[in-house]
Design a protein around this motif. Sequence first.
Motif, PDB file in Angstrom:
ATOM      1  N   ASP A  37      -5.051   3.903   1.684  1.00 47.80           N
ATOM      2  CA  ASP A  37      -4.297   2.676   1.892  1.00 47.80           C
ATOM      3  C   ASP A  37      -3.484   2.696   3.193  1.00 47.80           C
ATOM      4  OD1 ASP A  37      -3.868   0.162   0.917  1.00 47.80           O
ATOM      5  OD2 ASP A  37      -2.136   0.717  -0.309  1.00 47.80           O
ATOM      6  N   PRO A  39      -3.997   1.960   6.478  1.00 55.08           N
ATOM      7  CA  PRO A  39      -3.903   0.817   7.399  1.00 55.08           C
ATOM      8  C   PRO A  39      -2.969  -0.297   6.913  1.00 55.08           C
ATOM      9  CG  PRO A  39      -6.184   1.480   7.115  1.00 55.08           C
ATOM     10  CD  PRO A  39      -5.363   2.249   6.102  1.00 55.08           C
ATOM     11  N   ASN A  40      -2.930  -0.525   5.619  1.00 50.17           N
ATOM     12  CA  ASN A  40      -2.072  -1.585   5.076  1.00 50.17           C
ATOM     13  C   ASN A  40      -0.617  -1.147   5.007  1.00 50.17           C
ATOM     14  OD1 ASN A  40      -4.319  -3.246   4.650  1.00 50.17           O
ATOM     15  ND2 ASN A  40      -4.699  -2.284   2.672  1.00 50.17           N
ATOM     16  N   ARG A  41      -0.378   0.090   4.616  1.00 51.63           N
ATOM     17  CA  ARG A  41       0.989   0.533   4.325  1.00 51.63           C
ATOM     18  C   ARG A  41       1.736   1.091   5.525  1.00 51.63           C
ATOM     19  NH1 ARG A  41       1.180   4.387   0.197  1.00 51.63           N
ATOM     20  NH2 ARG A  41       3.377   3.891   0.095  1.00 51.63           N
ATOM     21  N   GLN A  43       2.425  -0.255   8.264  1.00 50.43           N
ATOM     22  CA  GLN A  43       3.334  -1.260   8.828  1.00 50.43           C
ATOM     23  C   GLN A  43       4.501  -1.564   7.897  1.00 50.43           C
ATOM     24  OE1 GLN A  43       3.259  -2.040  11.829  1.00 50.43           O
ATOM     25  NE2 GLN A  43       1.185  -1.604  12.455  1.00 50.43           N
ATOM     26  N   THR A  44       4.266  -1.523   6.597  1.00 52.31           N
ATOM     27  CA  THR A  44       5.316  -1.909   5.651  1.00 52.31           C
ATOM     28  C   THR A  44       6.176  -0.738   5.188  1.00 52.31           C
ATOM     29  OG1 THR A  44       3.786  -1.726   3.787  1.00 52.31           O
ATOM     30  CG2 THR A  44       4.011  -3.906   4.822  1.00 52.31           C
ATOM     31  N   GLU A  45       5.597   0.460   5.119  1.00 51.80           N
ATOM     32  CA  GLU A  45       6.317   1.646   4.638  1.00 51.80           C
ATOM     33  C   GLU A  45       6.032   2.862   5.525  1.00 51.80           C
ATOM     34  OE1 GLU A  45       6.102   2.066   0.146  1.00 51.80           O
ATOM     35  OE2 GLU A  45       4.285   0.918   0.578  1.00 51.80           O
ATOM     36  N   CYS A  94      -0.907  -1.568  17.823  1.00 51.24           N
ATOM     37  CA  CYS A  94      -0.756  -2.150  16.484  1.00 51.24           C
ATOM     38  C   CYS A  94       0.384  -1.605  15.631  1.00 51.24           C
ATOM     39  CB  CYS A  94      -2.069  -2.036  15.728  1.00 51.24           C
ATOM     40  SG  CYS A  94      -2.611  -0.353  15.490  1.00 51.24           S
TER      41      CYS A  94
END
Length: 151
Positions: A37, A39-41, A43-45, A94
């Motif tokens: 997970d 690539p998704n996380r 940026q957020t965590e 990114c």
Amino acid sequence: MNDWEEHITIGNRFFKKEDYPMALAHYSKSLNCVMVDLPNRIQTEPECVIKSVLISYFNMADTHCHQYDFEDAALQYAGAYRFVQRLLNSCNCCLSEQARCETMKACNRLHHEWSKFISKHVQELSETNQETYAHAHNMFTLMFSPTTTLH
């Protein structure tokens, strides 16, 4: 992150029982849980994700050391290095500012831990693993040395 925490906890139990192959299996699974997970996380965590990856690699390295398998321990540090290198290479396009900051902290921590390992076990390592560390050490030194400006 629950799967990651579960595998780390189970791995730690096996480590305490000196069942190192089972500890390694769970530490490896913990790493896979984060990477799936990533690539998704990232940026957020970013702090949680980056620390989780390093903890997984460091636990595997420590487990290999307890088995006197210093070559495989060195490979875990090299894996952590490749991870932070990938993050650094993607910084310009990114990653958020927070993710870049956490990546720099991770580099500092990795440099510290890998240097401690090398100071204890350099004599037991292959030339390839010594060269990998030397390359990483040079990169870290450049990253953290003050820049000089000419007037």
